[in-house]
Scaffold this motif. Structure first.
Motif, PDB file in Angstrom:
ATOM      1  N   ARG A 128       0.814  -1.210   0.000  1.00  0.00           N
ATOM      2  CA  ARG A 128       0.000   0.000   0.000  1.00  0.00           C
ATOM      3  C   ARG A 128       0.847   1.260   0.000  1.00  0.00           C
ATOM      4  O   ARG A 128       0.487   2.266   0.616  1.00  0.00           O
ATOM      5  N   HIS A 174      -8.081   2.311   2.422  1.00  0.00           N
ATOM      6  CA  HIS A 174      -9.433   2.055   1.916  1.00  0.00           C
ATOM      7  C   HIS A 174     -10.012   0.804   2.559  1.00  0.00           C
ATOM      8  O   HIS A 174      -9.280  -0.082   3.013  1.00  0.00           O
ATOM      9  N   THR A 175     -11.336   0.757   2.595  1.00  0.00           N
ATOM     10  CA  THR A 175     -12.015  -0.472   3.027  1.00  0.00           C
ATOM     11  C   THR A 175     -13.131  -0.752   2.043  1.00  0.00           C
ATOM     12  O   THR A 175     -13.991   0.097   1.815  1.00  0.00           O
ATOM     13  N   PHE A 176     -13.107  -1.969   1.495  1.00  0.00           N
ATOM     14  CA  PHE A 176     -14.097  -2.339   0.479  1.00  0.00           C
ATOM     15  C   PHE A 176     -15.045  -3.450   0.955  1.00  0.00           C
ATOM     16  O   PHE A 176     -16.165  -3.531   0.504  1.00  0.00           O
ATOM     17  N   ARG A 183     -20.510 -16.047   5.426  1.00  0.00           N
ATOM     18  CA  ARG A 183     -20.230 -15.978   3.993  1.00  0.00           C
ATOM     19  C   ARG A 183     -21.027 -17.025   3.208  1.00  0.00           C
ATOM     20  O   ARG A 183     -20.692 -17.337   2.069  1.00  0.00           O
ATOM     21  N   LEU A 213     -13.862  -4.000   6.457  1.00  0.00           N
ATOM     22  CA  LEU A 213     -12.503  -4.554   6.446  1.00  0.00           C
ATOM     23  C   LEU A 213     -11.837  -4.093   5.174  1.00  0.00           C
ATOM     24  O   LEU A 213     -12.507  -3.838   4.191  1.00  0.00           O
ATOM     25  N   LEU A 214     -10.627  -4.199   5.032  1.00  0.00           N
ATOM     26  CA  LEU A 214      -9.608  -4.413   6.035  1.00  0.00           C
ATOM     27  C   LEU A 214      -8.578  -3.355   5.740  1.00  0.00           C
ATOM     28  O   LEU A 214      -7.843  -3.510   4.790  1.00  0.00           O
ATOM     29  N   ALA A 215      -8.601  -2.251   6.432  1.00  0.00           N
ATOM     30  CA  ALA A 215      -7.791  -1.111   6.013  1.00  0.00           C
ATOM     31  C   ALA A 215      -6.312  -1.324   6.321  1.00  0.00           C
ATOM     32  O   ALA A 215      -5.873  -1.115   7.452  1.00  0.00           O
ATOM     33  N   THR A 216      -5.551  -1.731   5.306  1.00  0.00           N
ATOM     34  CA  THR A 216      -4.100  -1.762   5.462  1.00  0.00           C
ATOM     35  C   THR A 216      -3.638  -0.311   5.535  1.00  0.00           C
ATOM     36  O   THR A 216      -4.113   0.534   4.777  1.00  0.00           O
ATOM     37  N   PHE A 470      -4.622 -12.781  -1.002  1.00  0.00           N
ATOM     38  CA  PHE A 470      -6.006 -12.298  -0.858  1.00  0.00           C
ATOM     39  C   PHE A 470      -6.260 -10.828  -1.133  1.00  0.00           C
ATOM     40  O   PHE A 470      -7.410 -10.443  -1.300  1.00  0.00           O
ATOM     41  N   PHE A 471      -5.215  -9.977  -1.123  1.00  0.00           N
ATOM     42  CA  PHE A 471      -5.561  -8.555  -1.040  1.00  0.00           C
ATOM     43  C   PHE A 471      -6.379  -8.073  -2.232  1.00  0.00           C
ATOM     44  O   PHE A 471      -7.143  -7.131  -2.122  1.00  0.00           O
ATOM     45  N   GLY A 473      -8.627  -9.916  -3.674  1.00  0.00           N
ATOM     46  CA  GLY A 473      -9.815 -10.756  -3.738  1.00  0.00           C
ATOM     47  C   GLY A 473      -9.447 -12.222  -3.592  1.00  0.00           C
ATOM     48  O   GLY A 473      -8.278 -12.605  -3.676  1.00  0.00           O
ATOM     49  N   ILE A 476      -9.947 -18.060  -5.648  1.00  0.00           N
ATOM     50  CA  ILE A 476     -10.902 -18.991  -6.268  1.00  0.00           C
ATOM     51  C   ILE A 476     -11.889 -18.214  -7.140  1.00  0.00           C
ATOM     52  O   ILE A 476     -12.107 -18.519  -8.317  1.00  0.00           O
TER      53      ILE A 476
HETATM   54  C1  LIG Z   1      -3.152  -8.903   4.463  1.00  0.00           C
HETATM   55  C2  LIG Z   1      -4.427  -8.401   3.846  1.00  0.00           C
HETATM   56  C3  LIG Z   1      -4.571  -7.047   3.597  1.00  0.00           C
HETATM   57  C4  LIG Z   1      -5.763  -6.558   3.044  1.00  0.00           C
HETATM   58  N1  LIG Z   1      -5.903  -5.204   2.845  1.00  0.00           N
HETATM   59  C5  LIG Z   1      -7.103  -4.709   2.441  1.00  0.00           C
HETATM   60  C6  LIG Z   1      -7.323  -3.287   2.318  1.00  0.00           C
HETATM   61  O1  LIG Z   1      -6.422  -2.477   2.545  1.00  0.00           O
HETATM   62  N2  LIG Z   1      -8.552  -2.858   1.972  1.00  0.00           N
HETATM   63  C7  LIG Z   1      -9.588  -3.720   1.719  1.00  0.00           C
HETATM   64  O2  LIG Z   1     -10.682  -3.260   1.410  1.00  0.00           O
HETATM   65  N3  LIG Z   1      -9.399  -5.061   1.797  1.00  0.00           N
HETATM   66  C8  LIG Z   1      -8.204  -5.577   2.161  1.00  0.00           C
HETATM   67  N4  LIG Z   1      -8.036  -6.935   2.281  1.00  0.00           N
HETATM   68  C9  LIG Z   1      -9.230  -7.795   2.139  1.00  0.00           C
HETATM   69  C10 LIG Z   1      -9.299  -8.606   0.875  1.00  0.00           C
HETATM   70  O3  LIG Z   1      -9.903  -7.858  -0.146  1.00  0.00           O
HETATM   71  C11 LIG Z   1     -10.097  -9.871   1.213  1.00  0.00           C
HETATM   72  O4  LIG Z   1      -9.290 -10.665   2.060  1.00  0.00           O
HETATM   73  C12 LIG Z   1     -10.514 -10.678   0.014  1.00  0.00           C
HETATM   74  O5  LIG Z   1     -11.427  -9.963  -0.782  1.00  0.00           O
HETATM   75  C13 LIG Z   1     -11.208 -11.992   0.464  1.00  0.00           C
HETATM   76  O6  LIG Z   1     -12.287 -11.713   1.301  1.00  0.00           O
HETATM   77  P1  LIG Z   1     -12.342 -12.322   2.772  1.00  0.00           P
HETATM   78  O7  LIG Z   1     -11.022 -12.158   3.424  1.00  0.00           O
HETATM   79  O8  LIG Z   1     -13.517 -11.766   3.430  1.00  0.00           O
HETATM   80  O9  LIG Z   1     -12.508 -13.890   2.518  1.00  0.00           O
HETATM   81  P2  LIG Z   1     -13.882 -14.653   2.412  1.00  0.00           P
HETATM   82  O10 LIG Z   1     -14.679 -14.084   1.299  1.00  0.00           O
HETATM   83  O11 LIG Z   1     -14.564 -14.690   3.733  1.00  0.00           O
HETATM   84  O12 LIG Z   1     -13.395 -16.127   2.031  1.00  0.00           O
HETATM   85  C14 LIG Z   1     -13.035 -17.096   3.045  1.00  0.00           C
HETATM   86  C15 LIG Z   1     -13.031 -18.492   2.395  1.00  0.00           C
HETATM   87  O13 LIG Z   1     -14.345 -18.840   1.963  1.00  0.00           O
HETATM   88  C16 LIG Z   1     -14.389 -19.091   0.553  1.00  0.00           C
HETATM   89  N5  LIG Z   1     -15.591 -18.428   0.013  1.00  0.00           N
HETATM   90  C17 LIG Z   1     -16.298 -17.416   0.586  1.00  0.00           C
HETATM   91  N6  LIG Z   1     -17.308 -17.053  -0.220  1.00  0.00           N
HETATM   92  C18 LIG Z   1     -17.237 -17.824  -1.325  1.00  0.00           C
HETATM   93  C19 LIG Z   1     -17.991 -17.909  -2.534  1.00  0.00           C
HETATM   94  N7  LIG Z   1     -19.037 -17.095  -2.758  1.00  0.00           N
HETATM   95  N8  LIG Z   1     -17.626 -18.813  -3.451  1.00  0.00           N
HETATM   96  C20 LIG Z   1     -16.561 -19.638  -3.244  1.00  0.00           C
HETATM   97  N9  LIG Z   1     -15.809 -19.598  -2.116  1.00  0.00           N
HETATM   98  C21 LIG Z   1     -16.134 -18.706  -1.175  1.00  0.00           C
HETATM   99  C22 LIG Z   1     -13.114 -18.426   0.004  1.00  0.00           C
HETATM  100  O14 LIG Z   1     -12.655 -19.094  -1.165  1.00  0.00           O
HETATM  101  C23 LIG Z   1     -12.132 -18.573   1.172  1.00  0.00           C
HETATM  102  O15 LIG Z   1     -11.534 -19.840   1.103  1.00  0.00           O
HETATM  103  C24 LIG Z   1      -6.835  -7.451   2.772  1.00  0.00           C
HETATM  104  C25 LIG Z   1      -6.666  -8.819   3.014  1.00  0.00           C
HETATM  105  C26 LIG Z   1      -5.486  -9.295   3.547  1.00  0.00           C
HETATM  106  C27 LIG Z   1      -5.351 -10.769   3.815  1.00  0.00           C
END
Ligand SMILES: Cc1cc2nc3c(=O)[nH]c(=O)nc-3n(C[C@H](O)[C@H](O)[C@H](O)COP(=O)(O)OP(=O)(O)OC[C@H]3O[C@@H](n4cnc5c(N)ncnc54)[C@H](O)[C@@H]3O)c2cc1C
Length: 503
Positions: A128, A174-176, A183, A213-216, A470-471, A473, A476
């Motif tokens: 970031r 940012h937080t998206f 989920r 979540l998740l504001a880095t 993950f950052f 998305g 999968i």
């Molecule tokens: C270190 C780090 C920094 C980040 N920084 C930021 C940031 O600055 N700003 C920001 O906005 N975001 C940030 N993110 C968030 C990032 O965008 C999300 O981690 C990512 O979009 C995945 O969402 P989630 O973590 O909620 O995982 P989830 O969506 O909860 O997924 C968890 C598990 O469930 C499965 N799953 C869930 N729903 C489904 C589905 N519909 N179909 C199939 N499988 C599914 C996934 O495959 C995964 O295995 C950060 C993440 C990390 C790890």
């Protein structure tokens, strides 16, 4: 004192160049960045306490804040002007290239070089760095026509805000996404109890309540952009705003800090680049209308993310950075090979070759995206999103493997990393002898393994792996998106023709 003199030096050169070219620079220095963040006094919670000291002095933040300030200083270095600075013809201002909306293929190349100058400074470990969010903002403003004549959309607010951000060289977090409580595919039928939503529409603006979540870098920036990711069912969750990080009611709740020891030998990366992640709570936060880009509009949230310029421009920044990070990890892997003299083994060569293949694939995909770039209807030069999607989705798989390769090559050396103080103690000579590598003394060998260990095994390093996974998305769903959006008609008709000709 030394830093102060460096700042004055940079200021002098900036002033000299501006004076002689009749152009005003909008770019801030590192010192200005730090002063602004400290003055904000945003509500940041860390280790069970509200941070009340200047953030730049706090152990969990000071390393990253200092590194970020160095990036701002790089922007002002005369020898990097042609890459880091863009002359905005409309305002006659000199702005950071990271804010520039690309209009030509040359602009895209310049953007890539700018990202890579900054990425080299942190070995690509600051996901970031300011260019990330500045690029996001440039992508939003260049997609502004999607908001034209739509209900509850304010394209003029976005245009005005972009100008303000550029002129003040603002930094952003940012937080998206919504908090991870349910989920399941039917979760949207439940009332969402945690996700931030618009709870009031007042004369002065909208009021937001809930969490995101998740504001880095949460708390470490001037502003926070809050934007709804697509897939929302309830229109109260569909909004996009930017507010100062110290807006009343905004709270940044930090995770445990992964900042390492302040001795660079012991924690060469986690002492400098620990960016911190936080949940953001919006406790009835009033967002004035001029900071609302849209609200109560599910279509705008969806279109802005998927049809706008966010994906191609942001991915172009991301892959440019990932190329540098891969170069860094390749360098570390090869140094381990040389330091313990294992290059003769075939499996060792093929492991390093895996990183080389990853690096060259990322570079090629990045260049392909620029080569296949095209101007859109608004005159924005957009890199081809397909090679970039492929590159980022590949990296989600290859980066964890690269860190595994470093562990496999380093073996016990990855844990046998005494601190620098041990080398400076009475047993230092013995450590230099017994921990020596191939043609290097113990201290030199351990310094390298300490770097490798910080990258691949520390809490900081493991978070880096999770970040790359993950950052942008879920990997999968990203690959599902590649599958569904990729045009397969050509290959299918080719195979069909082949089959009919041969039968
Ligand atoms: C270190 C780090 C920094 C980040 N920084 C930021 C940031 O600055 N700003 C920001 O906005 N975001 C940030 N993110 C968030 C990032 O965008 C999300 O981690 C990512 O979009 C995945 O969402 P989630 O973590 O909620 O995982 P989830 O969506 O909860 O997924 C968890 C598990 O469930 C499965 N799953 C869930 N729903 C489904 C589905 N519909 N179909 C199939 N499988 C599914 C996934 O495959 C995964 O295995 C950060 C993440 C990390 C790890």
């Amino acid at each position: 004192m030394k830093t102060h003199i460096t700042c004055l030096y940079i200021k002098y050169f900036t002033w000299y160049f501006n004076e002689n070219r009749g152009v005003i620079s909008a770019m801030i220095t590192g010192k200005e960045y730090i002063e602004r963040i400290d003055q904000l006094k945003s509500e940041v919670w860390e280790a069970g306490k509200k941070v009340d000291e200047p953030l730049s002095k706090h152990p969990a933040f000071k390393g990253a804040i200092k590194s970020q300030s160095e990036l701002y200083d790089l922007q002002n270095q005369p020898e990097l002007r042609s890459i880091m600075v863009h002359e905005d013809k409309e305002t006659s201002l000199e702005i950071g290239t990271s804010y520039m909306v690309p209009r030509t293929k040359g602009d895209l190349e310049k953007r890539r070089k700018m990202v890579q100058v900054w990425a080299r400074h942190s070995a690509g470990l600051m996901g970031r760095s300011p260019d990330y969010m500045n690029t996001v903002l440039a992508s939003f403003v260049s997609s502004v026509s999607l908001l034209d004549h739509q209900p509850n959309c304010f394209p003029d607010h976005l245009l005005k805000f972009y100008k303000y951000a550029v002129e003040n060289d603002l930094s952003f977090t940012h937080t998206f996404i919504s908090p991870q409580n349910n989920r399941s595919s039917l979760a949207c039928l439940d009332e969402d109890i945690t996700n931030a939503r618009v709870v009031k529409r007042l004369e002065e603006g909208i009021v937001i309540k809930g969490a995101k979540l998740l504001a880095t870098q949460g708390g470490m920036t001037d502003e926070i952009i809050v934007f709804s990711a697509p897939g929302i069912q309830d229109s109260s969750h569909a909004f996009a705003v930017s507010i100062p990080s110290n807006s009343p009611g905004v709270k940044f709740i930090c995770r445990k800090s992964f900042a390492g020891s302040e001795v660079p030998f012991d924690s060469p990366l986690s002492s400098k680049f620990e960016e911190m992640d936080s949940m953001v709570i919006f406790d009835n936060v009033l967002v004035p209308w001029e900071r609302v880009f849209f609200y109560d509009n599910i279509k705008a949230a969806h279109d802005f993310y998927l049809k706008g310029n966010f994906v191609p421009l942001t991915l172009h920044q991301i892959v440019s950075r990932q190329v540098i990070k891969t170069e860094f990890i390749l360098g570390i892997a090869q140094m381990i090979v040389d330091t313990i003299n294992i290059s003769e083994y075939q499996h060792v060569q093929s492991k390093v070759a895996e990183i080389i293949k990853g690096l060259e694939a990322s570079k090629a995909l990045l260049l392909a995206s620029e080569h296949q770039a095209a101007i859109n209807k608004d005159g924005v030069m957009l890199p081809d999103r397909i090679p970039l999607y492929i590159a980022v989705n590949l990296f989600q798989e290859t980066y964890p493997r690269f860190t595994e390769i470093v562990q496999l090559l380093g073996a016990s050396g990855m844990v046998l990393v005494p601190e620098q103080s041990q080398f400076h103690s009475a047993i230092g000579d013995q450590l230099d002898h017994y921990l020596q590598g191939y043609e290097v003394k113990g201290a030199e060998r351990v310094q390298l393994f300490s770097l490798a260990s910080d990258l691949c095994m520390s809490a900081f390093g493991t978070r880096q792996t999770l970040y790359e996974r993950f950052f942008f998305g879920d990997p999968i769903r990203l690959s599902q998106h590649i599958y569904s959006s990729y045009s397969k008609e050509g290959p299918v008709s080719f195979s069909k023709e082949f089959l009919s000709e041969k039968s």
